[in-house]
Design an enzyme around this catalytic site. Structure first.
Site, short mmCIF file in Angstrom:
data_model
loop_
_atom_site.label_atom_id
_atom_site.label_comp_id
_atom_site.label_asym_id
_atom_site.label_seq_id
_atom_site.Cartn_x
_atom_site.Cartn_y
_atom_site.Cartn_z
N SER A 33 0.76 -1.59 -0.25
CA SER A 33 0.16 -0.23 -0.32
C SER A 33 0.46 0.80 -0.09
O SER A 33 1.95 1.11 -0.48
CB SER A 33 -1.46 0.03 1.44
OG SER A 33 -1.75 0.68 1.15
N ASN A 34 0.31 2.67 0.78
CA ASN A 34 0.84 3.92 0.54
C ASN A 34 0.14 4.16 1.76
O ASN A 34 -0.65 4.08 2.01
CB ASN A 34 1.17 4.20 -1.09
CG ASN A 34 -0.42 4.85 -1.69
OD1 ASN A 34 -1.36 5.37 -0.33
ND2 ASN A 34 -0.78 3.91 -2.40
N HIS A 35 1.44 5.27 1.57
CA HIS A 35 0.69 6.22 2.76
C HIS A 35 -0.47 7.22 2.39
O HIS A 35 -0.04 8.17 3.55
CB HIS A 35 2.43 7.28 3.36
CG HIS A 35 3.40 6.30 3.81
ND1 HIS A 35 3.17 5.58 4.99
CD2 HIS A 35 4.72 6.29 3.45
CE1 HIS A 35 4.44 5.52 5.04
NE2 HIS A 35 4.95 5.59 4.55
#
Ligand code: CTP
Ligand code: CA
Length: 228
Positions: A33-35
């Site tokens: 995923s990502n932030h």
């Protein structure tokens, strides 16, 4: 907010917004995923509701409260978000892609938890996810909403944003400098440059809700007259 006899700038319109990160499963307990915090997309949903639009928020996992009266469609993966986006995009007038969609997903989803092997290295092969906003922008006349993207860049911001506007055939793109101080991603503030065929407009650093209200007001003016 709307008064009893006022109509908002988006009354009678339907707005679809994608928000948050996506999660791409590796196995039953792991994902890529990502932030992305989702804050910008949720602020846009609040601003769209306040402007009188029917508002649909297609969101990856964020933990943020959904604004009142917004129709929330929770999704996990880019594929889920793609499917829901196309279902709803064909019935809206304005589509805003604020999600940080994972560009790739694992080529295979392991059915069982992957075990640590004897080898000191391991490789996960990834395959490209569909481009959601480009698919919406490619819908045929009559089904295609006014289509807006974001460009989050760590370098050459305006140049990359202009490239995405062209390549994805968007009506407008919002350029977002993710390395500038105290803005973007998890921050409560943002500063953006709005780019379309007619030119560029910089919105100064302020709260994401302030940016969202300015963007919605600007987009309401750009929408084609409905003719009905
Ligand atoms: N986007 C999308 N579907 C994807 C990837 C991106 O809808 N699979 C949308 C984002 O929501 C955003 C815009 O496309 O509105 C630009 O996303 P960005 O990640 O900046 O662009 P990419 O085309 O993925 O290019 P890159 O990550 O290489 O910069
Ligand atoms: Ca990307």
């Amino acid at each position: 907010a709307e008064g009893l006899f006022e109509t908002g700038s988006l009354s009678g319109k339907t707005v679809v917004i994608t928000a948050g990160p996506t999660r791409e499963a590796v196995d039953p307990v792991r994902y890529i995923s990502n932030h992305s915090s989702g804050k910008m997309g949720y602020a846009l949903a609040q601003a769209a509701i306040d402007a009188g639009a029917k508002t649909i928020l297609i969101s990856g996992p964020t933990g943020l409260p959904v604004p009142d009266r917004v129709q929330h469609i929770p999704v996990i993966s880019a594929d889920d978000m793609y499917r829901e986006s196309l279902v709803h995009a064909v019935d809206c007038q304005l589509f805003i892609a604020a999600a940080a969609v994972a560009d790739y997903r694992p080529a295979v989803l392991a059915e069982q938890k992957i075990k640590k092997g004897a080898d000191d290295e391991m490789v996960i092969r990834l395959v490209k996810n569909p481009d959601i906003v480009a698919a919406v922008a490619a819908l045929p006349q009559g089904q295609r909403p006014f289509t807006v993207g974001f460009a989050a860049e760590s370098e050459c911001l305006l140049q990359h944003a202009r490239g995405k506007l062209e390549r994805k055939n968007l009506d407008l793109i919002i350029a977002n400098d993710i390395v500038a101080e105290g803005i973007g991603f998890n921050s409560d503030d943002n500063a953006v440059t709005v780019i379309d065929k007619s030119g560029e407009l910089a919105l100064d650093k302020q709260s994401k809700s302030g940016i969202a209200r300015q963007l919605i007001a600007l987009l309401a003016k750009k929408l084609p007259a409905s003719g009905t």
